[in-house]
Motif scaffolding. Structure first.
Motif, short mmCIF file in Angstrom:
data_model
loop_
_atom_site.label_atom_id
_atom_site.label_comp_id
_atom_site.label_asym_id
_atom_site.label_seq_id
_atom_site.Cartn_x
_atom_site.Cartn_y
_atom_site.Cartn_z
N LEU A 299 0.83 -1.20 0.00
CA LEU A 299 0.00 0.00 0.00
C LEU A 299 0.87 1.26 0.00
CD1 LEU A 299 -2.57 -1.10 2.74
CD2 LEU A 299 -3.16 -0.62 0.36
N PRO A 300 1.75 1.43 -0.96
CA PRO A 300 2.60 2.62 -0.94
C PRO A 300 1.80 3.89 -1.17
CG PRO A 300 2.81 1.49 -3.04
CD PRO A 300 1.98 0.59 -2.15
N PRO A 301 2.30 5.03 -0.69
CA PRO A 301 1.66 6.29 -1.06
C PRO A 301 1.67 6.42 -2.58
CG PRO A 301 3.35 6.63 0.62
CD PRO A 301 3.49 5.22 0.14
N LEU A 302 0.64 7.04 -3.13
CA LEU A 302 0.57 7.18 -4.59
C LEU A 302 1.58 8.20 -5.10
CD1 LEU A 302 -3.27 6.95 -5.26
CD2 LEU A 302 -1.58 5.14 -4.92
N THR A 303 2.19 8.93 -4.20
CA THR A 303 3.20 9.92 -4.57
C THR A 303 4.62 9.35 -4.50
OG1 THR A 303 3.17 10.71 -2.27
CG2 THR A 303 1.79 11.88 -3.86
N ILE A 304 4.77 8.08 -4.20
CA ILE A 304 6.10 7.48 -4.09
C ILE A 304 6.77 7.45 -5.46
CG2 ILE A 304 5.34 5.09 -4.47
CD1 ILE A 304 7.33 4.25 -2.25
#
Length: 444
Positions: free
Chosen positions: A418-423
Motif C-alpha cells: 500500500l505505498p503512497p501514490l506519490t512514491i
C-alpha cells in the motif's frame, strides 16, 4: 523536505526507538500493539524518518491513509489555514462551509449520477455502523449480510461483521445480532476452482441469504469490493455487478465498504468503478483526508433523507481541520492524476512480484489492483497450505532492512503493498529489491 532515499544509521529498531518502546510498554495498554516499533519523527512522500535518523521506505501508508503522501504541501497549507481560523464548533451546533464542501465532493465523485446525500464521521468503523443504521431505518428490516474474510471495524456492531477472531474478536462478545456471514467469492481458494467461482459463489450466496434470512428480512448486503484485512481478495469479474443487481431486484440495499479501496487506491476513484457498479450506499475513510481522521457515508437521496433530524452526527464528525485536509487531498488526487499513478504503481508491482513468483514456489498468487496489491504465500502451490510463519519471517527481514511492509489475511499468510501514490519509481524498485533479498533469506 525529507530526501527521498533510504538511510540506515542504526539497527532497526535503533536505541532511541527501543527506549521509547520501553516507555510505551510502561504506559500504553498491551492491547495496543505495534508491528514495527520504530518511532517516527517525520515523513514525506514515500519515506518515514525515525528518531534515530533512519529513513525507511513506506509500503504501508499508515494502512492506506496517507494516499497523497506525508508532507503534502496542499494538505499542510489547508490544515494550517484552518487551524488558524478555528479548530472546532461541532457542525450540529454551528455549521461551516468545509463540511458542506466535502459532502459535495463525495456526492459528485461516488458512483452513479443519481441525487445523493452524505454525512461525515471520524473513522471507518463509525461510518460502517451508521450505514447499517441508515439501511435498517430506510428498509424497516433488520438483517445485514457480510462476507467471510471481511473486516469492517472494531466496534461491537462492526466486529460482528468482521470475520477474523484473533486479534479482533477474541473474548469481546457477545456481539450485535441480526448480522449474518456468507462465503466470499475468493477465486484462489474457491473449492470448484477460479474458473467456476463467479457463478458458483453468486448462486450459493444468494441461496444462503434466501434460506437462512429471507430477502424480506434483509436490509442490506455490505461488501468490500477488494477485501482489505482479509487478504486483498478480489472477487471474479461479474460477481459484484450480479450481486448488486440481485439486491436491487430483491429490495435489499447494496453497501460498498470502500474504506481501504477508495480514493484512487485501486486505480479508480472507487474500486466498484472498475465494473461500473453503483451502490446504494458508499462508505469512505482512510485515504480521504491525507492522514486526518475523517470518514463518510454517501447514499441515494431518498435513502439518506428519510433519517429524522438529529439521527446522524457526532461531536467530532466532519471536524473542520479534517475537512480542510480532505479538500486538499481530493484536489491533489484530481490535479496530479493519482488514479493514473496508481495504475503505474500496479504495473511495477506486478512485474516485480511476478519475477519473485517465478523464482519461489511459495508464492501462491499475486492479486489486486492499483496500489493495492497482495502476494499470498503457501508452503507449496499444489496444497495451497498457508505459509504464515514464512510470511512473518519475510516481513521481519524487510523491517530490518528499512522497508515498512504489512501483512494481512484471515490465515496470516498475505503480504499487502500500500505505498503512497506519490512514491517515486526508484523507491518502489528499491523496496522490491529489499523484498527479494528478504525472501531469499527467509525462504532459503
Amino acid at each position: 523536505m525529507i530526501e527521498q532515499r533510504r538511510i540506515l544509521t542504526t539497527a532497526i529498531p535503533g536505541p532511541k526507538s527501543q527506549e521509547l518502546q520501553q516507555r510505551k510498554l510502561a504506559s500504553v495498554s498491551t492491547g495496543v500493539s505495534t508491528g514495527l516499533p520504530i518511532y517516527v519523527e517525520a515523513g514525506a512522500g514515500g519515506i518515514l524518518r525515525d528518531v534515530d535518523g533512519n529513513q525507511l521506505i513506506d509500503f504501508g501508508s499508515g494502512i492506506a491513509v496517507t494516499t497523497v503522501g506525508n508532507g503534502n504541501q496542499r494538505v499542510i497549507d489547508a490544515v494550517s489555514k484552518q487551524i488558524a481560523d478555528f479548530t472546532h464548533t461541532c457542525f450540529m451546533v454551528t455549521p461551516y462551509e468545509e463540511y458542506v464542501q466535502v459532502c459535495e465532493e463525495l456526492d459528485k465523485r461516488t458512483p452513479g449520477d443519481h441525487e445523493k446525500r452524505s454525512a461525515l464521521f471520524n473513522s471507518g468503523a463509525e461510518a460502517v455502523e451508521n450505514a447499517v443504521k441508515v439501511a435498517r431505518h430506510f428498509t424497516g428490516k433488520d438483517g445485514i449480510v457480510a462476507f467471510d474474510h471481511a473486516y469492517h471495524g472494531r466496534t461491537n456492531l462492526t466486529l460482528a461483521m468482521t470475520a477474523k477472531n484473533m486479534p479482533y474478536k477474541h473474548k469481546f462478545g457477545p456481539f450485535a445480532s441480526e448480522l449474518y456471514r456468507v462465503p466470499m467469492a475468493y477465486p484462489y481458494r474457491w473449492p470448484g476452482g477460479p474458473e467456476h467461482c463467479e457463478a458458483e459463489a453468486f448462486n450459493y450466496i444468494t441461496d444462503q441469504i434466501h434460506a437462512q434470512i429471507g430477502e424480506e428480512n434483509t436490509a442490506a448486503v455490505i461488501i468490500e469490493p477488494i477485501q482489505g484485512e482479509g487478504g486483498f481478495i478480489v472477487p471474479p469479474p461479474g460477481f459484484l455487478p450480479a450481486l448488486a443487481q440481485w439486491c436491487r431486484d430483491k429490495g435489499i440495499l447494496f453497501i460498498a465498504d470502500e474504506v481501504q479501496s477508495g480514493f484512487c487506491r485501486s486505480g479508480d476513484w472507487f474500486a466498484v468503478d472498475h465494473e461500473q457498479v453503483v451502490p446504494d450506499i458508499v462508505v469512505t475513510a482512510k485515504g480521504i483526508a491525507g492522514g486526518m481522521p475523517l470518514s463518510g457515508i454517501t447514499g441515494r437521496a431518498d435513502i439518506m433523507d428519510t433519517i429524522h433530524p438529529g439521527g446522524l452526527g457526532g461531536t467530532y464528525g466532519g471536524n473542520p481541520v479534517a475537512c480542510a485536509a480532505a479538500l486538499a487531498s481530493i484536489e491533489t488526487m484530481e490535479e496530479d492524476d493519482l488514479c493514473g499513478r496508481a495504475k503505474a504503481i500496479e504495473a511495477i508491482l506486478y512485474e516485480r512480484l511476478g519475477r519473485i513468483a517465478e523464482k519461489y514456489e511459495q508464492v501462491g498468487e499475486v492479486r489486486g489492483r492499483g496500489a493495492m496489491i497482495a502476494m499470498e504465500l503457501v508452503t507449496d502451490r499444489e496444497s495451497k497450505e498457508p505459509a504464515a510463519a514464512l510470511t512473518g519471517a519475510i516481513n521481519k527481514a524487510c523491517h530490518e532492512r528499512g522497508l515498512v511492509t504489512l501483512t494481512c489475511g484471515t490465515l496470516g499468510n498475505v503480504f499487502r503493498f500500500l505505498p503512497p501514490l506519490t512514491i517515486g519509481d526508484d523507491l518502489l524498485h528499491e523496496g522490491m529489491d529489499i523484498l527479494e533479498e528478504a525472501f531469499s533469506v527467509a525462504a532459503g
